[in-house]
Design a protein around this motif. Structure first.
Motif, PDB file in Angstrom:
ATOM      1  N   GLY A 143       0.816  -1.188  -0.055  1.00  0.00           N
ATOM      2  CA  GLY A 143       0.000  -0.109   0.084  1.00  0.00           C
ATOM      3  C   GLY A 143       1.028   1.356   0.002  1.00  0.00           C
ATOM      4  O   GLY A 143       0.388   2.458  -0.208  1.00  0.00           O
ATOM      5  N   GLU A 144       2.112   1.065   0.308  1.00  0.00           N
ATOM      6  CA  GLU A 144       2.991   2.359   0.266  1.00  0.00           C
ATOM      7  C   GLU A 144       3.563   2.719  -1.098  1.00  0.00           C
ATOM      8  O   GLU A 144       3.221   1.806  -2.178  1.00  0.00           O
ATOM      9  CB  GLU A 144       4.340   2.051   1.408  1.00  0.00           C
ATOM     10  N   LYS A 145       3.735   3.707  -1.342  1.00  0.00           N
ATOM     11  CA  LYS A 145       4.171   4.461  -2.871  1.00  0.00           C
ATOM     12  C   LYS A 145       5.716   4.179  -2.768  1.00  0.00           C
ATOM     13  O   LYS A 145       6.289   5.254  -2.106  1.00  0.00           O
ATOM     14  CB  LYS A 145       3.629   5.669  -3.316  1.00  0.00           C
ATOM     15  N   PRO A 146       6.720   3.557  -3.225  1.00  0.00           N
ATOM     16  CA  PRO A 146       8.100   3.508  -3.381  1.00  0.00           C
ATOM     17  C   PRO A 146       8.289   4.654  -3.912  1.00  0.00           C
ATOM     18  O   PRO A 146       7.893   5.097  -5.222  1.00  0.00           O
ATOM     19  CB  PRO A 146       8.300   2.124  -4.186  1.00  0.00           C
TER      20      PRO A 146
ATOM     21  N   THR B  14       1.175  -0.337  -8.582  1.00  0.00           N
ATOM     22  CA  THR B  14       0.435  -1.124  -9.615  1.00  0.00           C
ATOM     23  C   THR B  14       0.840  -1.370 -10.652  1.00  0.00           C
ATOM     24  O   THR B  14       1.831  -0.729 -11.299  1.00  0.00           O
ATOM     25  CB  THR B  14      -1.053  -0.415  -9.671  1.00  0.00           C
ATOM     26  N   THR B  15       0.461  -2.544 -11.282  1.00  0.00           N
ATOM     27  CA  THR B  15       1.025  -2.601 -12.821  1.00  0.00           C
ATOM     28  C   THR B  15       0.709  -1.703 -13.693  1.00  0.00           C
ATOM     29  O   THR B  15      -0.296  -1.165 -13.651  1.00  0.00           O
ATOM     30  CB  THR B  15       0.443  -4.021 -13.193  1.00  0.00           C
ATOM     31  N   SER B  16       1.172  -1.744 -14.987  1.00  0.00           N
ATOM     32  CA  SER B  16       0.656  -0.689 -16.100  1.00  0.00           C
ATOM     33  C   SER B  16       1.349  -1.379 -17.468  1.00  0.00           C
ATOM     34  O   SER B  16       2.194  -2.537 -17.262  1.00  0.00           O
ATOM     35  CB  SER B  16       1.325   0.630 -16.048  1.00  0.00           C
TER      36      SER B  16
ATOM     37  N   VAL C  49      -3.177  -3.411 -11.582  1.00  0.00           N
ATOM     38  CA  VAL C  49      -3.503  -4.309 -10.525  1.00  0.00           C
ATOM     39  C   VAL C  49      -2.392  -4.120  -9.457  1.00  0.00           C
ATOM     40  O   VAL C  49      -1.288  -4.078  -9.952  1.00  0.00           O
ATOM     41  CB  VAL C  49      -3.560  -5.868 -11.065  1.00  0.00           C
ATOM     42  N   ALA C  50      -2.753  -4.018  -8.320  1.00  0.00           N
ATOM     43  CA  ALA C  50      -1.775  -3.877  -7.121  1.00  0.00           C
ATOM     44  C   ALA C  50      -0.976  -4.940  -6.914  1.00  0.00           C
ATOM     45  O   ALA C  50      -1.384  -6.293  -7.101  1.00  0.00           O
ATOM     46  CB  ALA C  50      -2.349  -3.520  -5.886  1.00  0.00           C
ATOM     47  N   VAL C  51       0.450  -4.913  -6.699  1.00  0.00           N
ATOM     48  CA  VAL C  51       1.480  -5.819  -6.719  1.00  0.00           C
ATOM     49  C   VAL C  51       1.409  -6.278  -5.299  1.00  0.00           C
ATOM     50  O   VAL C  51       1.040  -5.701  -4.473  1.00  0.00           O
ATOM     51  CB  VAL C  51       2.807  -5.654  -7.118  1.00  0.00           C
ATOM     52  N   GLY C  52       1.623  -7.715  -5.178  1.00  0.00           N
ATOM     53  CA  GLY C  52       1.565  -8.309  -3.741  1.00  0.00           C
ATOM     54  C   GLY C  52       2.983  -8.208  -3.100  1.00  0.00           C
ATOM     55  O   GLY C  52       3.921  -7.725  -3.738  1.00  0.00           O
TER      56      GLY C  52
ATOM     57  N   LYS D 230      21.010   1.845 -20.347  1.00  0.00           N
ATOM     58  CA  LYS D 230      20.334   1.037 -19.160  1.00  0.00           C
ATOM     59  C   LYS D 230      21.082   1.079 -17.886  1.00  0.00           C
ATOM     60  O   LYS D 230      22.326   1.000 -17.954  1.00  0.00           O
ATOM     61  CB  LYS D 230      19.657  -0.454 -19.336  1.00  0.00           C
ATOM     62  N   SER D 231      20.369   1.115 -16.657  1.00  0.00           N
ATOM     63  CA  SER D 231      21.257   0.890 -15.477  1.00  0.00           C
ATOM     64  C   SER D 231      21.221  -0.510 -15.103  1.00  0.00           C
ATOM     65  O   SER D 231      20.435  -1.242 -15.729  1.00  0.00           O
ATOM     66  CB  SER D 231      20.534   1.668 -14.241  1.00  0.00           C
ATOM     67  N   THR D 232      22.008  -1.028 -14.256  1.00  0.00           N
ATOM     68  CA  THR D 232      21.685  -2.176 -13.480  1.00  0.00           C
ATOM     69  C   THR D 232      20.565  -2.382 -12.642  1.00  0.00           C
ATOM     70  O   THR D 232      20.133  -1.318 -12.238  1.00  0.00           O
ATOM     71  CB  THR D 232      23.353  -2.514 -12.702  1.00  0.00           C
ATOM     72  N   PRO D 233      20.107  -3.638 -12.625  1.00  0.00           N
ATOM     73  CA  PRO D 233      18.796  -3.677 -11.481  1.00  0.00           C
ATOM     74  C   PRO D 233      19.070  -3.258 -10.176  1.00  0.00           C
ATOM     75  O   PRO D 233      19.918  -3.693  -9.556  1.00  0.00           O
ATOM     76  CB  PRO D 233      18.426  -5.146 -11.935  1.00  0.00           C
ATOM     77  N   GLU D 234      18.060  -2.513  -9.748  1.00  0.00           N
ATOM     78  CA  GLU D 234      18.400  -2.107  -8.119  1.00  0.00           C
ATOM     79  C   GLU D 234      17.161  -2.795  -7.226  1.00  0.00           C
ATOM     80  O   GLU D 234      16.031  -2.671  -7.464  1.00  0.00           O
ATOM     81  CB  GLU D 234      18.206  -0.385  -8.062  1.00  0.00           C
ATOM     82  N   PRO D 235      17.467  -3.627  -6.439  1.00  0.00           N
ATOM     83  CA  PRO D 235      16.498  -4.628  -5.622  1.00  0.00           C
ATOM     84  C   PRO D 235      15.708  -3.733  -4.639  1.00  0.00           C
ATOM     85  O   PRO D 235      16.250  -2.990  -4.082  1.00  0.00           O
ATOM     86  CB  PRO D 235      17.425  -5.654  -5.054  1.00  0.00           C
ATOM     87  N   PHE D 236      14.372  -4.277  -4.418  1.00  0.00           N
ATOM     88  CA  PHE D 236      13.558  -3.645  -3.196  1.00  0.00           C
ATOM     89  C   PHE D 236      12.759  -4.580  -2.964  1.00  0.00           C
ATOM     90  O   PHE D 236      12.497  -5.446  -3.578  1.00  0.00           O
ATOM     91  CB  PHE D 236      13.236  -2.141  -3.464  1.00  0.00           C
ATOM     92  N   ASN D 237      12.175  -4.460  -1.605  1.00  0.00           N
ATOM     93  CA  ASN D 237      11.024  -5.300  -1.370  1.00  0.00           C
ATOM     94  C   ASN D 237       9.765  -4.803  -0.956  1.00  0.00           C
ATOM     95  O   ASN D 237       9.789  -3.627  -0.502  1.00  0.00           O
ATOM     96  CB  ASN D 237      11.575  -6.049   0.026  1.00  0.00           C
ATOM     97  N   ILE D 238       8.580  -5.545  -1.050  1.00  0.00           N
ATOM     98  CA  ILE D 238       7.259  -5.050  -0.715  1.00  0.00           C
ATOM     99  C   ILE D 238       6.822  -6.256   0.391  1.00  0.00           C
ATOM    100  O   ILE D 238       6.715  -7.276   0.075  1.00  0.00           O
ATOM    101  CB  ILE D 238       6.439  -4.720  -1.701  1.00  0.00           C
ATOM    102  N   GLY D 239       6.498  -5.758   1.521  1.00  0.00           N
ATOM    103  CA  GLY D 239       6.293  -6.871   2.439  1.00  0.00           C
ATOM    104  C   GLY D 239       5.331  -6.261   3.577  1.00  0.00           C
ATOM    105  O   GLY D 239       4.678  -5.281   3.562  1.00  0.00           O
TER     106      GLY D 239
END
Length: 231
Positions: free
Chosen positions: A124-127, A194-196, A205-208, A222-231
């Motif tokens: 529900g938060e906005k990264p 959400t997806t687009s 659709v909101a991602v889980g 392009k940059s290298t991928p930067e990881p993060f988590n939603i929990g």
């Protein structure tokens, strides 16, 4: 008068006369032989010269023919390119060269990096993402940082594209930015979580909960991928 006169016996004088006559005859014979030899040698030398000339003259023909045909790989310093050849632009593999705007930042002079404000967000938060563009070249240059500026969210393995900031809000105005060597341009974007899809097609659709990556892109950079988590 032919009789020898002198204190010596007559035979001595006769012998001297005979010797002198003999020497004179030998000299005359040698002279005649020398003249004859020189006169007879003119013909062979002339013949050899003519043969040499016959061989030398045709040898010039292949050289001239090679220049006239313009065989690739041969240098022809006497030829002058025609006006049509001089005005034609150079091509690579049959294609016209791509024009490069003077002062524009080339792709190899820029580095693009994606950032994430926090490593983990609650559902529900906005990264909040950041896009950092750095001039890694040695000269000042400028680049449109508007139209080609994009951010993408993927699954952690990079196999599934979930969202892009330009899917529903494509940039319309150019954003020309001049960057000195080492200077950075920073931009931030909030993601709704959400997806687009391109052109904002389909349902959003909101991602889980899970692990994700964000990738920044400017044009083809392009940059290298930067990881993060939603929990």
């Amino acid at each position: 008068m032919l009789e020898p006169i002198g204190p010596l016996p007559p035979e001595i004088y006769w012998r001297r006369r005979a010797l002198a006559i003999g020497v004179a005859v030998v000299v005359v014979v040698l002279f005649v032989w020398l003249i004859s030899s020189l006169g007879g040698g003119d013909s062979p030398e002339t013949a050899n010269t003519a043969v040499s000339a016959d061989v030398t003259v045709p040898s010039a023909a292949p050289t001239s023919a090679a220049i006239d045909t313009g065989v690739p790989g041969q240098n022809n310093t006497d030829s002058t390119p025609s006006a049509q050849q001089s005005s034609s632009p150079a091509t690579t593999n049959g294609q016209q060269p791509v024009a490069v705007t003077p002062g524009q930042c080339a792709d190899q002079s820029l580095a693009v990096k994606a950032t994430v404000e926090h490593p983990t967000y609650r559902v529900g938060e906005k990264p909040k993402f950041g896009l950092v563009i750095t001039n890694i070249g040695t000269t000042q240059c400028e680049r449109d940082l508007g139209a080609g500026q994009q951010l993408f969210v993927y699954t952690i393995d990079g196999a599934t594209r979930l969202w892009s900031n330009t899917d529903c809000y494509p940039p319309t105005d150019p954003l020309i930015k001049s960057l000195k060597p080492g200077e950075q341009a920073l931009y931030s974007v909030d993601w709704s979580g959400t997806t687009s899809q391109p052109e904002c097609q389909g349902e959003r659709v909101a991602v889980g909960p899970g692990a994700y990556t964000v990738v920044a892109q400017l044009g083809a950079i392009k940059s290298t991928p930067e990881p993060f988590n939603i929990g």
